[in-house]
Design a protein around this motif. Structure first.
Motif, PDB file in Angstrom:
ATOM      1  N   ALA A 317       0.819  -1.217   0.000  1.00  0.00           N
ATOM      2  CA  ALA A 317       0.000   0.000   0.000  1.00  0.00           C
ATOM      3  C   ALA A 317       0.849   1.262   0.000  1.00  0.00           C
ATOM      4  CB  ALA A 317      -0.924   0.000   1.215  1.00  0.00           C
ATOM      5  N   ASP A 318       2.134   1.127   0.342  1.00  0.00           N
ATOM      6  CA  ASP A 318       3.015   2.294   0.434  1.00  0.00           C
ATOM      7  C   ASP A 318       3.871   2.504  -0.807  1.00  0.00           C
ATOM      8  OD1 ASP A 318       2.188   2.769   3.115  1.00  0.00           O
ATOM      9  OD2 ASP A 318       3.575   1.208   3.806  1.00  0.00           O
ATOM     10  N   LEU A 319       3.713   1.676  -1.830  1.00  0.00           N
ATOM     11  CA  LEU A 319       4.619   1.753  -2.973  1.00  0.00           C
ATOM     12  C   LEU A 319       4.616   3.121  -3.650  1.00  0.00           C
ATOM     13  CD1 LEU A 319       4.198  -1.768  -4.611  1.00  0.00           C
ATOM     14  CD2 LEU A 319       6.304  -0.765  -3.714  1.00  0.00           C
ATOM     15  N   GLY A 320       3.465   3.749  -3.734  1.00  0.00           N
ATOM     16  CA  GLY A 320       3.393   5.046  -4.395  1.00  0.00           C
ATOM     17  C   GLY A 320       4.233   6.107  -3.720  1.00  0.00           C
ATOM     18  N   ARG A 321       4.523   5.922  -2.422  1.00  0.00           N
ATOM     19  CA  ARG A 321       5.312   6.914  -1.688  1.00  0.00           C
ATOM     20  C   ARG A 321       6.746   6.999  -2.200  1.00  0.00           C
ATOM     21  NH1 ARG A 321       3.680   5.706   4.653  1.00  0.00           N
ATOM     22  NH2 ARG A 321       1.419   6.032   4.437  1.00  0.00           N
ATOM     23  N   VAL A 322       7.210   5.940  -2.838  1.00  0.00           N
ATOM     24  CA  VAL A 322       8.583   5.960  -3.343  1.00  0.00           C
ATOM     25  C   VAL A 322       8.780   7.130  -4.302  1.00  0.00           C
ATOM     26  CG1 VAL A 322      10.291   4.685  -4.694  1.00  0.00           C
ATOM     27  CG2 VAL A 322       8.874   3.486  -3.015  1.00  0.00           C
ATOM     28  N   ALA A 323       7.756   7.415  -5.108  1.00  0.00           N
ATOM     29  CA  ALA A 323       7.881   8.502  -6.076  1.00  0.00           C
ATOM     30  C   ALA A 323       8.048   9.859  -5.401  1.00  0.00           C
ATOM     31  CB  ALA A 323       6.667   8.519  -7.000  1.00  0.00           C
ATOM     32  N   ASP A 324       7.613   9.986  -4.148  1.00  0.00           N
ATOM     33  CA  ASP A 324       7.770  11.257  -3.448  1.00  0.00           C
ATOM     34  C   ASP A 324       9.233  11.571  -3.150  1.00  0.00           C
ATOM     35  OD1 ASP A 324       5.021  11.463  -3.451  1.00  0.00           O
ATOM     36  OD2 ASP A 324       4.796  10.648  -1.424  1.00  0.00           O
ATOM     37  N   LEU A 325      10.113  10.587  -3.327  1.00  0.00           N
ATOM     38  CA  LEU A 325      11.532  10.760  -3.024  1.00  0.00           C
ATOM     39  C   LEU A 325      12.324  11.326  -4.199  1.00  0.00           C
ATOM     40  CD1 LEU A 325      12.062   7.338  -1.213  1.00  0.00           C
ATOM     41  CD2 LEU A 325      11.756   9.581  -0.130  1.00  0.00           C
ATOM     42  N   VAL A 326      11.676  11.535  -5.338  1.00  0.00           N
ATOM     43  CA  VAL A 326      12.386  12.014  -6.530  1.00  0.00           C
ATOM     44  C   VAL A 326      11.920  13.422  -6.865  1.00  0.00           C
ATOM     45  CG1 VAL A 326      12.479   9.625  -7.333  1.00  0.00           C
ATOM     46  CG2 VAL A 326      10.752  11.155  -8.277  1.00  0.00           C
ATOM     47  N   PRO A 327      12.655  14.127  -7.714  1.00  0.00           N
ATOM     48  CA  PRO A 327      12.226  15.481  -8.101  1.00  0.00           C
ATOM     49  C   PRO A 327      10.809  15.494  -8.648  1.00  0.00           C
ATOM     50  CG  PRO A 327      14.471  15.070  -8.830  1.00  0.00           C
ATOM     51  CD  PRO A 327      13.952  13.760  -8.305  1.00  0.00           C
ATOM     52  N   ALA A 328      10.083  16.559  -8.359  1.00  0.00           N
ATOM     53  CA  ALA A 328       8.655  16.629  -8.670  1.00  0.00           C
ATOM     54  C   ALA A 328       8.360  16.325 -10.127  1.00  0.00           C
ATOM     55  CB  ALA A 328       8.110  18.002  -8.285  1.00  0.00           C
ATOM     56  N   ASP A 329       9.198  16.778 -11.035  1.00  0.00           N
ATOM     57  CA  ASP A 329       8.942  16.582 -12.462  1.00  0.00           C
ATOM     58  C   ASP A 329       8.986  15.119 -12.881  1.00  0.00           C
ATOM     59  OD1 ASP A 329       8.704  19.286 -12.704  1.00  0.00           O
ATOM     60  OD2 ASP A 329      10.634  19.595 -13.704  1.00  0.00           O
ATOM     61  N   HIS A 330       9.563  14.260 -12.042  1.00  0.00           N
ATOM     62  CA  HIS A 330       9.755  12.865 -12.432  1.00  0.00           C
ATOM     63  C   HIS A 330       8.935  11.883 -11.598  1.00  0.00           C
ATOM     64  CE1 HIS A 330      12.888  14.391 -14.967  1.00  0.00           C
ATOM     65  NE2 HIS A 330      13.540  14.886 -13.935  1.00  0.00           N
ATOM     66  N   ARG A 331       8.138  12.398 -10.679  1.00  0.00           N
ATOM     67  CA  ARG A 331       7.386  11.513  -9.793  1.00  0.00           C
ATOM     68  C   ARG A 331       6.366  10.674 -10.550  1.00  0.00           C
ATOM     69  NH1 ARG A 331       6.700  16.118  -5.069  1.00  0.00           N
ATOM     70  NH2 ARG A 331       8.904  16.035  -4.419  1.00  0.00           N
ATOM     71  N   ALA A 332       5.656  11.276 -11.469  1.00  0.00           N
ATOM     72  CA  ALA A 332       4.630  10.529 -12.204  1.00  0.00           C
ATOM     73  C   ALA A 332       5.256   9.408 -13.022  1.00  0.00           C
ATOM     74  CB  ALA A 332       3.851  11.475 -13.126  1.00  0.00           C
ATOM     75  N   GLY A 333       6.434   9.670 -13.605  1.00  0.00           N
ATOM     76  CA  GLY A 333       7.095   8.646 -14.402  1.00  0.00           C
ATOM     77  C   GLY A 333       7.540   7.469 -13.572  1.00  0.00           C
ATOM     78  N   VAL A 334       8.145   7.748 -12.409  1.00  0.00           N
ATOM     79  CA  VAL A 334       8.624   6.663 -11.546  1.00  0.00           C
ATOM     80  C   VAL A 334       7.457   5.884 -10.966  1.00  0.00           C
ATOM     81  CG1 VAL A 334       9.823   6.174  -9.368  1.00  0.00           C
ATOM     82  CG2 VAL A 334      10.816   7.779 -11.017  1.00  0.00           C
ATOM     83  N   ARG A 335       6.391   6.569 -10.576  1.00  0.00           N
ATOM     84  CA  ARG A 335       5.245   5.896  -9.963  1.00  0.00           C
ATOM     85  C   ARG A 335       4.593   4.924 -10.942  1.00  0.00           C
ATOM     86  NH1 ARG A 335       2.435  10.088  -9.110  1.00  0.00           N
ATOM     87  NH2 ARG A 335       3.358  10.555  -7.080  1.00  0.00           N
ATOM     88  N   ALA A 336       4.424   5.332 -12.190  1.00  0.00           N
ATOM     89  CA  ALA A 336       3.725   4.460 -13.147  1.00  0.00           C
ATOM     90  C   ALA A 336       4.006   4.808 -14.590  1.00  0.00           C
ATOM     91  CB  ALA A 336       2.209   4.530 -12.905  1.00  0.00           C
ATOM     92  N   GLY A 337       4.273   6.079 -14.884  1.00  0.00           N
ATOM     93  CA  GLY A 337       4.277   6.534 -16.263  1.00  0.00           C
ATOM     94  C   GLY A 337       5.309   5.873 -17.149  1.00  0.00           C
ATOM     95  N   ASN A 338       6.503   5.625 -16.621  1.00  0.00           N
ATOM     96  CA  ASN A 338       7.547   5.050 -17.470  1.00  0.00           C
ATOM     97  C   ASN A 338       7.225   3.608 -17.835  1.00  0.00           C
ATOM     98  OD1 ASN A 338       8.929   7.474 -17.335  1.00  0.00           O
ATOM     99  ND2 ASN A 338      10.154   6.831 -15.573  1.00  0.00           N
ATOM    100  N   TRP A 339       6.744   2.822 -16.864  1.00  0.00           N
ATOM    101  CA  TRP A 339       6.293   1.466 -17.198  1.00  0.00           C
ATOM    102  C   TRP A 339       5.068   1.514 -18.106  1.00  0.00           C
ATOM    103  CZ3 TRP A 339       9.198  -2.446 -17.222  1.00  0.00           C
ATOM    104  CH2 TRP A 339      10.076  -2.786 -16.196  1.00  0.00           C
ATOM    105  N   ALA A 340       4.157   2.450 -17.852  1.00  0.00           N
ATOM    106  CA  ALA A 340       2.953   2.536 -18.683  1.00  0.00           C
ATOM    107  C   ALA A 340       3.318   2.825 -20.134  1.00  0.00           C
ATOM    108  CB  ALA A 340       2.018   3.617 -18.149  1.00  0.00           C
ATOM    109  N   ARG A 341       4.254   3.733 -20.322  1.00  0.00           N
ATOM    110  CA  ARG A 341       4.676   4.044 -21.694  1.00  0.00           C
ATOM    111  C   ARG A 341       5.260   2.806 -22.359  1.00  0.00           C
ATOM    112  NH1 ARG A 341       8.248   7.278 -20.417  1.00  0.00           N
ATOM    113  NH2 ARG A 341      10.004   5.850 -20.684  1.00  0.00           N
TER     114      ARG A 341
END
Length: 348
Positions: A317-341
């Motif tokens: 349930a906490d996996l999405g929090r990992v993206a909070d550790l990266v620069p704001a511009d890249h959070r969406a990509g790390v959370r899901a966007g890069n795999w989604a692409r």
């Protein structure tokens, strides 16, 4: 819907994609992932070696919409005396796990997906109604021994497997973690078949010599759950040159969240590492491969438990929090966007 539109929908919904979970393997060793996480932990008891972190409920609570779910056949080892000893045994284990995924699908817990349009449609549905949409699972074979001969690859493709890692430790096909070396002759044949069948290579666990030999035959490559060897210097991880090759080829590297793969020398029983260890690993992967090629590959159920993950990562349930550790511009990509692409690219 265009890809940018899809990625925007995924981001707005806060969806997560995990590049590596051993769901069916865990069911095979007795974990009931359909239980609430607290109940599963209670049943296993406080003395469990690995305190459970992954159930379907925990994944749903973390808005994990899609994962790469493994078919992982365990070879016989000192700690796994009932593992396989030949290709037929590995084949049987993988078939049993495939059957488990299908039974979960029949019960509405998962939905088996092929990369491309199926993943895109599933992500759109998950964004609309994340609580009612089952977990999307793209099948990944971790260790190719279940493929008894390269001629058998079309069978597995027909079952939905479109990503294969040749090794875990060493296999008949290639050197792997702790077993250095190159491709075998049959490994070369399998890679040629994978290229012809448009099956992606998962470079996680590949020995370095095997990695470079493999890319000459199948350059379509990801690393579902790997970290940087420059930060944790063991052959379980990838050199900067290997990471760069994956990024240059358009692949994604899924970051493993196990403490021992984030901080050199960490051992079970020691204090959990701070979140900064994850941030430092993500920064290094991005510096080498590029932020567009970094995602999650948690391996949260891969022989580890609550005590083996950094502070703040207490369950899936906490996996999405990992993206909070990266620069704001890249959070969406790390959370899901890069795999989604990567998962929604048009494939032959």
């Amino acid at each position: 819907m265009t890809l940018p539109d899809l990625l925007d929908v995924v981001n707005r919904a806060g969806l997560v994609i995990d590049g590596h979970l051993d769901l069916a393997y865990n069911a095979g060793v007795g974990r009931d992932l359909t239980l609430p996480l607290d109940e599963l932990r209670s049943r296993e008891g406080p003395g469990a070696r690995d305190i459970a972190t992954v159930t379907f409920g925990a994944l749903r609570a973390g808005r994990v919409a899609v994962c790469l779910g493994t078919l992982f056949a365990m070879p016989r080892t000192e700690s796994s005396p009932h593992g396989y000893t030949d290709a037929d045994g590995a084949h049987a284990q993988a078939l049993a796990q495939l059957d488990q995924y299908r039974r979960w699908e029949d019960a509405g817990h998962v939905r088996l997906l092929r990369p491309g349009a199926e993943v895109a449609a599933h992500l759109r549905e998950s964004a609309r109604d994340p609580d009612a949409t089952p977990l999307g699972v793209v099948l990944l074979m971790e260790g190719a021994d279940p493929i008894r001969t390269p001629d058998e690859l079309p069978f597995w493709v027909q079952q939905g497997v479109q990503i294969v890692g040749l090794s875990w430790r060493g296999t008949r096909y290639a050197g792997g973690t702790g077993v250095p070396g190159g491709l075998s002759a049959v490994g070369e044949e399998l890679l040629d078949a994978m290229r012809e069948q448009h099956v992606t290579l998962d470079a996680s666990h590949l020995a370095e010599q095997s990695f470079w030999e493999a890319l000459e035959r199948q350059p379509d490559v990801i690393a579902s759950h790997s970290n940087a060897r420059a930060r944790v210097p063991t052959d379980r991880h990838l050199t900067d040159d290997m990471l760069r090759a994956i990024g240059d080829g358009g692949g994604v590297v899924g970051t493993v969240l196990y403490n021992g793969f984030l901080h050199p020398g960490w051992a079970r029983g020691e204090a959990r590492t701070p979140p900064q260890t994850v941030a430092a690993m993500l920064d290094h992967l991005a510096e080498v491969a590029g932020w567009a090629h970094v995602g999650l590959g948690s391996d949260m159920d891969g022989g580890f438990g609550l005590r083996e993950f950094p502070e703040g990562l207490n369950s899936a349930a906490d996996l999405g929090r990992v993206a909070d550790l990266v620069p704001a511009d890249h959070r969406a990509g790390v959370r899901a966007g890069n795999w989604a692409r990567w998962l929604t690219l048009d494939r032959p």
